[in-house]
Design a protein around this motif. Structure first.
Motif, mmCIF file in Angstrom:
data_model
loop_
_atom_site.group_PDB
_atom_site.id
_atom_site.type_symbol
_atom_site.label_atom_id
_atom_site.label_comp_id
_atom_site.label_asym_id
_atom_site.label_seq_id
_atom_site.Cartn_x
_atom_site.Cartn_y
_atom_site.Cartn_z
ATOM 1 N N ASN A 265 0.844 -1.201 0.000
ATOM 2 C CA ASN A 265 0.000 0.000 0.000
ATOM 3 C C ASN A 265 0.878 1.249 0.000
ATOM 4 O O ASN A 265 1.868 1.333 0.738
ATOM 5 N N TYR A 266 0.522 2.203 -0.851
ATOM 6 C CA TYR A 266 1.288 3.428 -1.000
ATOM 7 C C TYR A 266 0.355 4.629 -0.969
ATOM 8 O O TYR A 266 -0.869 4.503 -1.120
ATOM 9 N N ASN A 267 0.962 5.814 -0.795
ATOM 10 C CA ASN A 267 0.239 7.067 -0.932
ATOM 11 C C ASN A 267 0.786 7.810 -2.138
ATOM 12 O O ASN A 267 1.995 8.034 -2.246
ATOM 13 N N PHE A 268 -0.093 8.169 -3.055
ATOM 14 C CA PHE A 268 0.299 8.883 -4.265
ATOM 15 C C PHE A 268 -0.117 10.335 -4.100
ATOM 16 O O PHE A 268 -1.288 10.634 -3.840
ATOM 17 N N LYS B 191 -0.533 18.227 -4.026
ATOM 18 C CA LYS B 191 -0.666 18.234 -2.565
ATOM 19 C C LYS B 191 -1.897 17.481 -2.058
ATOM 20 O O LYS B 191 -2.384 17.703 -0.960
ATOM 21 N N VAL B 192 -2.389 16.577 -2.899
ATOM 22 C CA VAL B 192 -3.512 15.735 -2.496
ATOM 23 C C VAL B 192 -3.049 14.282 -2.497
ATOM 24 O O VAL B 192 -2.408 13.822 -3.446
ATOM 25 N N LEU B 193 -3.354 13.546 -1.417
ATOM 26 C CA LEU B 193 -2.944 12.150 -1.285
ATOM 27 C C LEU B 193 -4.033 11.213 -1.813
ATOM 28 O O LEU B 193 -5.213 11.375 -1.487
ATOM 29 N N TYR B 194 -3.580 10.251 -2.620
ATOM 30 C CA TYR B 194 -4.484 9.214 -3.096
ATOM 31 C C TYR B 194 -3.906 7.852 -2.683
ATOM 32 O O TYR B 194 -2.783 7.512 -3.068
ATOM 33 N N PRO B 195 -4.624 7.075 -1.876
ATOM 34 C CA PRO B 195 -4.132 5.722 -1.527
ATOM 35 C C PRO B 195 -3.992 4.861 -2.779
ATOM 36 O O PRO B 195 -4.862 4.865 -3.647
ATOM 37 N N LEU B 196 -2.885 4.146 -2.866
ATOM 38 C CA LEU B 196 -2.577 3.320 -4.035
ATOM 39 C C LEU B 196 -2.200 1.919 -3.562
ATOM 40 O O LEU B 196 -1.419 1.779 -2.610
ATOM 41 N N THR B 197 -2.750 0.909 -4.198
ATOM 42 C CA THR B 197 -2.470 -0.483 -3.825
ATOM 43 C C THR B 197 -1.833 -1.209 -5.006
ATOM 44 O O THR B 197 -2.356 -1.149 -6.135
ATOM 45 N N SER C 222 -4.206 -0.285 -8.242
ATOM 46 C CA SER C 222 -5.541 0.295 -8.070
ATOM 47 C C SER C 222 -5.439 1.552 -7.213
ATOM 48 O O SER C 222 -4.603 1.638 -6.295
ATOM 49 N N PHE C 223 -6.269 2.561 -7.539
ATOM 50 C CA PHE C 223 -6.279 3.831 -6.816
ATOM 51 C C PHE C 223 -7.549 3.944 -5.987
ATOM 52 O O PHE C 223 -8.606 3.436 -6.367
ATOM 53 N N ASP C 224 -7.417 4.611 -4.867
ATOM 54 C CA ASP C 224 -8.583 5.032 -4.101
ATOM 55 C C ASP C 224 -8.796 6.506 -4.427
ATOM 56 O O ASP C 224 -7.964 7.356 -4.085
ATOM 57 N N LEU C 225 -9.872 6.818 -5.111
ATOM 58 C CA LEU C 225 -10.077 8.178 -5.599
ATOM 59 C C LEU C 225 -10.634 9.125 -4.548
ATOM 60 O O LEU C 225 -10.980 10.256 -4.841
ATOM 61 N N ILE C 226 -10.726 8.666 -3.305
ATOM 62 C CA ILE C 226 -11.161 9.558 -2.216
ATOM 63 C C ILE C 226 -9.990 10.465 -1.866
ATOM 64 O O ILE C 226 -8.924 9.990 -1.448
ATOM 65 N N GLU C 227 -10.154 11.779 -2.060
ATOM 66 C CA GLU C 227 -9.055 12.700 -1.848
ATOM 67 C C GLU C 227 -8.775 12.892 -0.365
ATOM 68 O O GLU C 227 -9.659 12.915 0.461
ATOM 69 N N LYS C 228 -7.473 13.024 -0.083
ATOM 70 C CA LYS C 228 -7.046 13.358 1.275
ATOM 71 C C LYS C 228 -6.010 14.466 1.159
ATOM 72 O O LYS C 228 -5.126 14.411 0.318
ATOM 73 N N THR C 229 -6.116 15.486 1.977
ATOM 74 C CA THR C 229 -5.137 16.569 1.919
ATOM 75 C C THR C 229 -3.819 16.087 2.456
ATOM 76 O O THR C 229 -3.752 15.156 3.256
ATOM 77 N N ALA C 230 -2.744 16.720 2.007
ATOM 78 C CA ALA C 230 -1.416 16.317 2.455
ATOM 79 C C ALA C 230 -1.245 16.512 3.938
ATOM 80 O O ALA C 230 -0.393 15.910 4.573
#
Length: 484
Positions: free
Chosen positions: A450-453, A457-463, A474-482
């Motif tokens: 599992n990674y963070n892309f 300045k927006v983080l997208y979880p990446l598996t 695969s990407f998780d398109l739920i945005e997370k702020t840095a």
């Protein structure tokens, strides 16, 4: 003048001496040359050693050596153990974290042989053979077939078998009731070096194969024809033969002391073949169909050994209720119980080897092997059924089947325990007669996880899932702020 003549004679003598020396040197090279076939270019001479150190070596069933060394030279194992003395001229390969196994052996293969084609239908009856020469009258009886004279290296087939862990196969032409002689070969690329045993086995079945003759047309006819062949061969070998030449019967008699393999397409074939074996004092090795668990007591009573497939039925598509009702209870129960067939034979104390023959997808071999283990087959028995058991059935256990001094350098380098059902183990290399065939790069890092892309300045979880060369991202398109 005399001085000049003497000088010339001296030069001639020296020249002759050098020519004779050169000729002797060339002659010595010729005498030392081992191959009996021409080589286009230079030939690599494997005079150095190769040592695989710090490995977990599965030498044979029940013998696991931790932090051990395997030493080979050319196509032969020199030593295997925890205290191996490594010669000075040795290439050392560190196997830290890796496992080494003997390569597997398949006893039911048609590798390298031509595909058997069905005879074209002909409305006119054919009573006798159309094969030219002094052979038997029925084309389904073909003991003169010799796999060793027909086999050729086929790169794609060999690659698939090596990917499943096999380094040696018993190959025969699956055609006819008496199918002739099988050959033991390794899965290398040099046909002049691959042959271990040219006359390794004799093979039989109840299916007449490519024969275009009308007879036999039933299992009863096949049984009758095989029994009659045994009696004809006995007569031919006796004093009653008054000069007739029958190359089929001569070949049939010549192979009676070899291991006898009987291909059984259904469980009832085992019982039919066993009765023939009892009649003619033959102990067959039965190549089973995967349903032996249904007649387990009868299988045990035969006293025979088995070669069992690892091909299991696919799950039925039951989405359509109208089609689902056509699936019989017998078919459903076989789908459920077939993966337990090897364990059933194990629990009945029946000796068996495992084969990959009949598999529609070779990539499912280890999945099916682990499925059999999950259904009760012990990992130790599975290992034995792929190595020492098939070697002992053929009487070649002094050459292959385990990692011991003097045996052939046929072995696997893996990422872990091959028979571990919890983790996916990769075969990195399959060494055949001391030559490496790479299946995966053991130096490739494992990037799964599992990674963070970060993007603007927006983080997208990446598996990342899978293995080198077959990653799926695969990407998780739920945005997370840095910031969180």
């Amino acid at each position: 003048m005399d001085l000049l003549v003497g000088y010339i004679w001296g030069l001639q003598g020296m020249l002759m001496k050098y020519l004779l020396s050169a000729f002797a040197m060339l002659l010595s090279f010729a005498m030392c040359a081992q191959p009996t076939f021409p080589v286009n270019g230079t030939r690599e001479k494997k005079v150095t050693y190769t040592a695989f150190t710090n490995a977990v070596i599965h030498q044979k069933t029940g013998v696991v050596l931790e932090n051990a060394t395997l030493l080979i030279q050319g196509d032969q194992i020199i030593a295997c153990g925890s205290e191996v003395q490594i010669p000075s001229n040795t290439r050392v390969l560190d196997m830290e974290g890796n496992h080494i196994y003997p390569s597997f052996i398949d006893l039911n293969s048609a590798y390298g042989l031509p595909k058997v084609e069905r005879a074209k239908w002909d409305p006119s009856p054919q009573m006798l053979t159309n094969k030219k020469g002094p052979f038997g009258w029925n084309q389904a009886i073909r003991p003169e077939t010799d796999a060793s004279s027909m086999v050729e290296h086929k790169a794609e087939e060999a690659e698939k078998l090596r990917a499943m862990g096999f380094g040696t196969v018993l190959t025969h032409l699956p055609d006819g009731i008496s199918r002739g002689i099988g050959a033991v070969i390794t899965l290398g690329e040099d046909e002049n070096l691959n042959l271990i045993s040219a006359k390794a086995s004799a093979h039989y079945s109840f299916r007449k194969g490519s024969s275009s003759q009308d007879y036999p047309s039933s299992i009863m006819g096949s049984v009758a024809l095989l029994r009659q062949t045994y009696y004809d061969a006995m007569w031919y070998d006796s004093a009653q033969n008054t000069g007739e030449i029958n190359l089929s019967l001569a070949a049939f008699n010549a192979q009676q002391n070899l291991p006898q393999f009987f291909n059984c397409e259904v469980k009832q074939d085992v019982l039919r073949a066993d009765k023939i074996g009892d009649e003619f004092n033959k102990k067959y090795i039965f190549v089973g169909s995967g349903d032996e668990y249904q007649y387990l007591d009868a299988m045990k009573e035969t006293g025979g050994k088995f070669v069992i497939p690892l091909e299991f039925p696919d799950a039925f598509d039951v989405t359509d209720p109208y089609l689902t009702r056509l699936i019989s209870l017998n078919e459903m129960k076989h789908w459920e119980m077939a993966p337990g067939n090897p364990a059933a034979l194990q629990n009945a104390d029946i000796e068996f080897a495992l084969t990959a023959s009949g598999m529609k997808n070779s990539k499912m071999f280890f999945d099916n092997l682990k499925k059999a283990i999950t259904n009760g087959l012990s990992p130790e028995r599975a290992f034995d059924a792929l190595t020492m058991v098939p070697a002992s059935m053929l009487g070649i256990e002094e050459q292959v089947g385990s990692l011991e001094s003097g045996k052939m350098a046929n072995f696997l380098i893996t990422s872990g325990n091959l028979f571990d059902t919890e983790n996916k183990t990769k075969i990195y290399e399959n060494w055949v007669q001391g030559f490496s065939y790479m299946l995966a790069d053991r130096t490739d890092p494992d990037l799964s996880g599992n990674y963070n892309f970060t993007l603007n300045k927006v983080l997208y979880p990446l598996t990342v899932e899978g293995e080198p060369g077959e990653y799926k991202v695969s990407f998780d398109l739920i945005e997370k702020t840095a910031e969180g």
